[in-house]
Scaffold this active site. Sequence first.
Site, PDB file in Angstrom:
ATOM      1  N   SER A   9       0.676 -21.517 -53.923  1.00 48.05           N
ATOM      2  CA  SER A   9       0.730 -21.285 -52.645  1.00 48.05           C
ATOM      3  C   SER A   9       1.990 -22.396 -52.560  1.00 48.05           C
ATOM      4  O   SER A   9       2.817 -23.864 -52.159  1.00 48.05           O
ATOM      5  CB  SER A   9      -0.347 -21.958 -51.832  1.00 48.05           C
ATOM      6  OG  SER A   9      -0.525 -22.319 -50.810  1.00 48.05           O
ATOM      7  N   HIS A  34       2.679 -17.236 -52.815  1.00 42.66           N
ATOM      8  CA  HIS A  34       1.698 -17.164 -52.109  1.00 42.66           C
ATOM      9  C   HIS A  34       1.779 -18.015 -50.241  1.00 42.66           C
ATOM     10  O   HIS A  34       2.113 -18.749 -50.871  1.00 42.66           O
ATOM     11  CB  HIS A  34       0.078 -17.547 -52.616  1.00 42.66           C
ATOM     12  CG  HIS A  34      -1.006 -17.526 -51.207  1.00 42.66           C
ATOM     13  ND1 HIS A  34      -1.570 -16.551 -51.223  1.00 42.66           N
ATOM     14  CD2 HIS A  34      -1.527 -18.588 -50.350  1.00 42.66           C
ATOM     15  CE1 HIS A  34      -2.231 -17.056 -50.188  1.00 42.66           C
ATOM     16  NE2 HIS A  34      -2.227 -17.786 -49.651  1.00 42.66           N
ATOM     17  N   ASP A  36       1.275 -19.230 -46.741  1.00 43.84           N
ATOM     18  CA  ASP A  36       0.319 -19.547 -45.681  1.00 43.84           C
ATOM     19  C   ASP A  36       0.531 -19.609 -44.416  1.00 43.84           C
ATOM     20  O   ASP A  36       1.547 -20.592 -44.596  1.00 43.84           O
ATOM     21  CB  ASP A  36      -0.503 -20.867 -46.575  1.00 43.84           C
ATOM     22  CG  ASP A  36      -1.645 -20.682 -47.289  1.00 43.84           C
ATOM     23  OD1 ASP A  36      -2.721 -19.447 -47.802  1.00 43.84           O
ATOM     24  OD2 ASP A  36      -1.242 -20.976 -49.109  1.00 43.84           O
ATOM     25  N   MET A  38      -0.130 -20.360 -40.832  1.00 43.09           N
ATOM     26  CA  MET A  38      -1.655 -21.008 -39.530  1.00 43.09           C
ATOM     27  C   MET A  38      -0.492 -21.505 -38.540  1.00 43.09           C
ATOM     28  O   MET A  38       0.341 -21.388 -38.316  1.00 43.09           O
ATOM     29  CB  MET A  38      -1.744 -22.346 -40.805  1.00 43.09           C
ATOM     30  CG  MET A  38      -1.485 -22.354 -41.661  1.00 43.09           C
ATOM     31  SD  MET A  38      -2.018 -23.791 -42.511  1.00 43.09           S
ATOM     32  CE  MET A  38      -2.619 -24.086 -43.996  1.00 43.09           C
ATOM     33  N   HIS A  68      -0.667 -14.366 -46.006  1.00 40.23           N
ATOM     34  CA  HIS A  68      -2.189 -14.697 -45.785  1.00 40.23           C
ATOM     35  C   HIS A  68      -1.968 -15.376 -44.571  1.00 40.23           C
ATOM     36  O   HIS A  68      -1.473 -16.339 -44.502  1.00 40.23           O
ATOM     37  CB  HIS A  68      -2.707 -15.865 -46.513  1.00 40.23           C
ATOM     38  CG  HIS A  68      -3.860 -16.372 -46.222  1.00 40.23           C
ATOM     39  ND1 HIS A  68      -4.455 -17.130 -47.134  1.00 40.23           N
ATOM     40  CD2 HIS A  68      -5.110 -15.783 -45.354  1.00 40.23           C
ATOM     41  CE1 HIS A  68      -5.655 -17.618 -46.393  1.00 40.23           C
ATOM     42  NE2 HIS A  68      -5.491 -16.210 -45.931  1.00 40.23           N
ATOM     43  N   MET A  70      -3.750 -16.627 -41.527  1.00 42.32           N
ATOM     44  CA  MET A  70      -4.100 -17.486 -40.687  1.00 42.32           C
ATOM     45  C   MET A  70      -4.578 -16.941 -39.049  1.00 42.32           C
ATOM     46  O   MET A  70      -4.246 -19.111 -38.564  1.00 42.32           O
ATOM     47  CB  MET A  70      -4.817 -18.621 -41.634  1.00 42.32           C
ATOM     48  CG  MET A  70      -4.631 -18.337 -42.592  1.00 42.32           C
ATOM     49  SD  MET A  70      -4.724 -19.819 -43.583  1.00 42.32           S
ATOM     50  CE  MET A  70      -3.128 -19.753 -44.663  1.00 42.32           C
ATOM     51  N   MET A 139     -11.497 -16.865 -49.526  1.00 43.21           N
ATOM     52  CA  MET A 139     -11.688 -18.093 -49.655  1.00 43.21           C
ATOM     53  C   MET A 139     -12.304 -18.793 -50.439  1.00 43.21           C
ATOM     54  O   MET A 139     -13.663 -18.609 -50.420  1.00 43.21           O
ATOM     55  CB  MET A 139     -11.628 -18.054 -48.111  1.00 43.21           C
ATOM     56  CG  MET A 139     -10.375 -17.976 -46.979  1.00 43.21           C
ATOM     57  SD  MET A 139      -8.888 -18.455 -48.299  1.00 43.21           S
ATOM     58  CE  MET A 139      -8.018 -19.778 -48.637  1.00 43.21           C
ATOM     59  N   ASP A 177      -7.868 -18.307 -53.376  1.00 43.33           N
ATOM     60  CA  ASP A 177      -7.656 -19.934 -52.687  1.00 43.33           C
ATOM     61  C   ASP A 177      -8.119 -20.399 -52.576  1.00 43.33           C
ATOM     62  O   ASP A 177      -8.970 -19.883 -51.345  1.00 43.33           O
ATOM     63  CB  ASP A 177      -7.132 -18.872 -51.628  1.00 43.33           C
ATOM     64  CG  ASP A 177      -6.026 -19.042 -51.030  1.00 43.33           C
ATOM     65  OD1 ASP A 177      -5.268 -19.989 -51.320  1.00 43.33           O
ATOM     66  OD2 ASP A 177      -5.774 -18.479 -49.835  1.00 43.33           O
TER      67      ASP A 177
END
Length: 218
Positions: A9, A34, A36, A38, A68, A70, A139, A177
């Site tokens: 990540s 990965h 992330d 947000m 990913h 979020m 998750m 994850d």
Amino acid sequence: MHAPLLAPSLLAGDHAHLGASARAVENLGLAWLHCDIMDGHFVPNLSFGPETLAALRRTGSKLFFDTHLMLSEPQRYVEAFAKAGANNISIHIEPAYDHAATLAQIKSLGCQCGIVLNPGTPASAIEPFLDQVDLVLVMTVQPGFGGQSFRRDQLPKLAQISSWRRERKLNFRLEVDGGIDLANAAECRASGADTFVAGTSFFKSADQAAFVAAFAKL
Ligand code: DX5
Ligand code: ZN
């Protein structure tokens, strides 16, 4: 069942040198990164956006960007991430939007698609989408921050999704994850996981090559 795949990540990388962090992953022979994303709304933190992925692509990165999202409104951003070079785009089940249409949109943009569920969300919430996705992400922490402790109480959920996959002869990847290290990755593997996000345990490892080698033996 898919061979085990390690997806470091980038959130745990060096944010002043994300290109170098991604390059280190690629130089170790790994295929996935990965990413992330947000929004400070669905999760109480901010990370980076599509321009970061586009800039990593411009450095020549061939990594598979496992993205990913979020986000409370992921449907507003999937096109930007696809254009930026995302290979897989995963969206959460929890916010209210048209999940099926957004998954279809991701595929129509030429990306793989994934559905994600938080620790408090039951497996049944994503069951209707299993035949539509390339990846299910379970998750193992409440999303928002790296460096949290793995939640072992998510193992039965993994096993449930894994058994649906087997019974229905589906082929999606089953990813975990949050707080993943070598020891609990083995437990997740035993419960059916094949794709392992590792932020802190990978980037803070004193010997990343040894970490990758040990991981390959899972
Ligand atoms: C959590 C993120 C994770 C996180 C994992 O919100 O989705 O991908 O970066 O980091 P570690 O491995 O440190 O828990
Ligand atoms: Zn993640």
